[in-house]
Design an enzyme around this catalytic site. Structure first.
Site, mmCIF file in Angstrom:
data_model
loop_
_atom_site.group_PDB
_atom_site.id
_atom_site.type_symbol
_atom_site.label_atom_id
_atom_site.label_comp_id
_atom_site.label_asym_id
_atom_site.label_seq_id
_atom_site.Cartn_x
_atom_site.Cartn_y
_atom_site.Cartn_z
ATOM 1 N N ASP A 1 69.140 29.648 28.146
ATOM 2 C CA ASP A 1 68.554 28.173 27.735
ATOM 3 C C ASP A 1 69.785 27.276 27.628
ATOM 4 O OD1 ASP A 1 66.080 29.566 26.714
ATOM 5 O OD2 ASP A 1 67.364 30.393 24.984
ATOM 6 N N LYS B 1 69.667 25.187 32.844
ATOM 7 C CA LYS B 1 69.794 25.391 34.116
ATOM 8 C C LYS B 1 68.713 24.856 35.090
ATOM 9 C CE LYS B 1 69.484 29.762 33.336
ATOM 10 N NZ LYS B 1 69.702 29.718 31.828
ATOM 11 N N GLY C 1 62.265 30.250 31.053
ATOM 12 C CA GLY C 1 61.334 29.162 30.797
ATOM 13 C C GLY C 1 62.529 28.021 31.138
ATOM 14 N N HIS C 2 62.242 27.356 32.441
ATOM 15 C CA HIS C 2 63.395 26.401 33.147
ATOM 16 C C HIS C 2 62.584 25.039 32.719
ATOM 17 C CE1 HIS C 2 65.672 29.369 35.528
ATOM 18 N NE2 HIS C 2 65.808 29.776 34.252
ATOM 19 N N GLN D 1 68.047 32.984 32.554
ATOM 20 C CA GLN D 1 68.716 33.789 31.147
ATOM 21 C C GLN D 1 70.134 33.634 31.510
ATOM 22 O OE1 GLN D 1 66.570 36.690 32.961
ATOM 23 N NE2 GLN D 1 65.032 35.518 31.942
HETATM 24 P P1 IMP Z 1 63.374 40.483 27.788
HETATM 25 O O1 IMP Z 1 64.116 40.013 28.827
HETATM 26 O O2 IMP Z 1 61.973 39.508 27.536
HETATM 27 O O3 IMP Z 1 63.260 41.778 27.592
HETATM 28 O O4 IMP Z 1 64.281 40.052 26.506
HETATM 29 C C1 IMP Z 1 65.482 40.825 26.097
HETATM 30 C C2 IMP Z 1 66.396 39.716 25.462
HETATM 31 O O5 IMP Z 1 66.846 38.377 26.112
HETATM 32 C C3 IMP Z 1 65.865 38.854 24.160
HETATM 33 O O6 IMP Z 1 66.880 38.839 23.172
HETATM 34 C C4 IMP Z 1 65.390 37.750 24.607
HETATM 35 O O7 IMP Z 1 65.273 36.769 23.724
HETATM 36 C C5 IMP Z 1 66.382 37.321 25.609
HETATM 37 N N1 IMP Z 1 65.775 36.641 26.648
HETATM 38 C C6 IMP Z 1 65.070 36.744 27.623
HETATM 39 N N2 IMP Z 1 64.729 35.740 28.712
HETATM 40 C C7 IMP Z 1 65.543 34.631 28.117
HETATM 41 C C8 IMP Z 1 65.482 33.399 28.384
HETATM 42 O O8 IMP Z 1 65.232 32.797 29.372
HETATM 43 N N3 IMP Z 1 66.387 32.755 27.509
HETATM 44 C C9 IMP Z 1 66.822 33.012 26.398
HETATM 45 N N4 IMP Z 1 66.788 34.294 26.038
HETATM 46 C C10 IMP Z 1 66.156 35.232 26.857
#
Ligand code: IMP
Length: 423
Positions: free
Chosen positions: A13, A16, A40-41, A224
């Site tokens: 977040d 990017k 979520g970009h 991420q």
């Molecule tokens: P997962 O990737 O959905 O399994 O989530 C694993 C961890 O990564 C969790 O703490 C999510 O909140 C975090 N996470 C996954 N995608 C994002 C992102 O795009 N932005 C911020 N945190 C993320």
């Protein structure tokens, strides 16, 4: 050399999407290399706000080609909804978007497995976005996954059924209360697969390497952040892919010696969604103000983000692991008017002061050591060049550059494309 990388250096977040969108005009190809619809970009331009999940942020530019690389995991259901969201912008995505045959598919049962796994963990849950990311990458490394290229083969539905049945058995093994109607989910899934098949599937590593040979420029867009990297992040509170620079090589089939610049994106403070350690987290009204002014709610889940001061120990670590060549600082405008700013420059760890990220950064092990700065009072959002920057902001940036030994080339002062200042 024609490939540059753009990566988030914190827990995701960082903004990017906005920077890729600003930079895309300089590139022929924008490629996503890892993650999936957990991303979520957010892009804002011409008064419109749009959130992309799996599709590269170059899709809004007239000429750029957009590649979804082999390292990405695709949920056809979410993907088709994303395509439908683009219809309002009159984008010819069939011509501008191509997908690697080697990208893996997220099945409905992967999403259910994610939910079952999280429910079984109780307090130790990761805080997953529940998009099925972890279970899909587990099937990839377990050599059970279904790939986009399989959709071109006649027996893929048999493979699908076998895997989905196995998943159902695993879900019941978790013995948690998950309500679902798999038949309904599968109907939606198969309809979405039909739509997905209208797009072009390619051998993307071949496409990208030919493009490099032809002198085309490529921007690899990370999702991420580095502290969520499966190897280098705050394990086990991480995502399931390599979000760091090396992930761009494996997730696109591009050799390391083809990479030139590595753009590292960070916020002027820090946020995190989901569970896991966060040494500089604020639990007071200052943190609450960051969350409110910065509109810190997850683009995918809507969950409030945890907020805290900038952590230079963690940032130095991610700059190093990624080989960052230039930095972009986001959301400086959010801090305007704060009494003082703090930056964590070291931790106390087991009675010692350390400046590297230790194996364990749980709150009981590390205490941040802060350097304080006076904060700027001016509203930065109207500023359009560096000459307008207040002294306090310049001092903050100079301090960060000196500590990190990397230039900060872009300062973002608001969500819109126009609120992007080059230094
Ligand atoms: P997962 O990737 O959905 O399994 O989530 C694993 C961890 O990564 C969790 O703490 C999510 O909140 C975090 N996470 C996954 N995608 C994002 C992102 O795009 N932005 C911020 N945190 C993320």
């Amino acid at each position: 050399m024609a490939v540059d990388l753009l990566l988030g250096l914190q827990w995701g977040d960082e903004g990017k999407g906005k920077i890729v969108d600003v930079l895309t005009k300089d590139y022929d190809i924008i490629a996503r290399f890892q993650g999936g619809p957990n991303a979520g970009h957010t892009l804002e331009f011409d008064g419109i706000k749009h959130v992309l999940r799996t599709i590269p942020s170059g899709i809004f530019h007239k000429t750029a080609m957009n590649v979804i690389g082999n390292g990405v995991v695709i949920d056809p259901v979410v993907f088709v909804k994303e395509l439908e969201g683009l219809d309002q912008f009159d984008i010819d995505y069939k011509a501008k978007l191509i997908i690697s045959r080697k990208a893996h598919l997220i099945l409905p049962t992967h999403r259910l497995l994610d939910a079952a796994s999280e429910a079984s963990k109780g307090k130790a849950k990761i805080g997953s976005t529940l998009k099925g990311i972890g279970p899909t990458y587990m099937d990839k490394t377990g050599r059970n996954g279904i790939r986009v290229g399989d959709l071109e083969l006649s027996d893929w539905k048999t493979k699908y059924r076998n895997l989905a049945d196995k998943h159902e058995a695993m879900i019941s093994f978790y013995n948690v209360d998950i309500q679902y109607d798999l038949q309904e989910m599968e109907t939606e899934f198969f309809e979405s697969v039909t739509r997905l098949k209208e797009l072009t599937f390619i051998d993307s590593e071949e496409y990208l390497n030919q493009a490099i040979k032809a002198g085309k420029t490529i921007l690899a867009e990370g999702a991420q952040g580095s502290l969520l990297d499966i190897d280098f992040g705050t394990y086990p509170f991480v995502t399931s892919s390599n979000t760091t620079a090396a992930g761009a090589c494996t997730g696109l089939g591009i050799a390391p010696n083809k990479v030139k610049d590595v753009y590292g994106i960070f916020k002027a403070y820090t946020t995190r969604v989901g569970s896991g350690p966060f040494p500089t987290e604020l639990f007071d009204e200052v943190g609450a103000e960051m969350a409110e002014v910065g509109r810190e709610f997850g683009a995918v889940t809507g969950r409030p983000r945890r907020c805290g001061w900038l952590d230079l120990v963690a940032l130095k670590y991610t700059c190093e692991v990624n080989g960052v060549t230039q930095l972009n600082m986001m959301k400086g405008d959010v801090l305007s008017g704060f009494d003082t700013l703090k930056v964590c420059t070291a931790y106390t760890y087991k009675g010692e002061t350390i400046t590297h990220l230790p194996y364990n950064i749980e709150p009981e092990n590390v205490n941040p050591v802060y350097t304080e700065f006076p904060c700027w009072k001016e509203d930065l959002t109207k500023m359009r060049n560096v000459d307008q920057f207040p002294k306090e902001l310049n001092d903050y940036i100079d301090f960060l550059e000196k500590e990190l030994e990397i230039p900060i080339k872009i300062v973002s002062v608001g969500p819109d494309r126009t609120q992007t200042i080059l230094r």
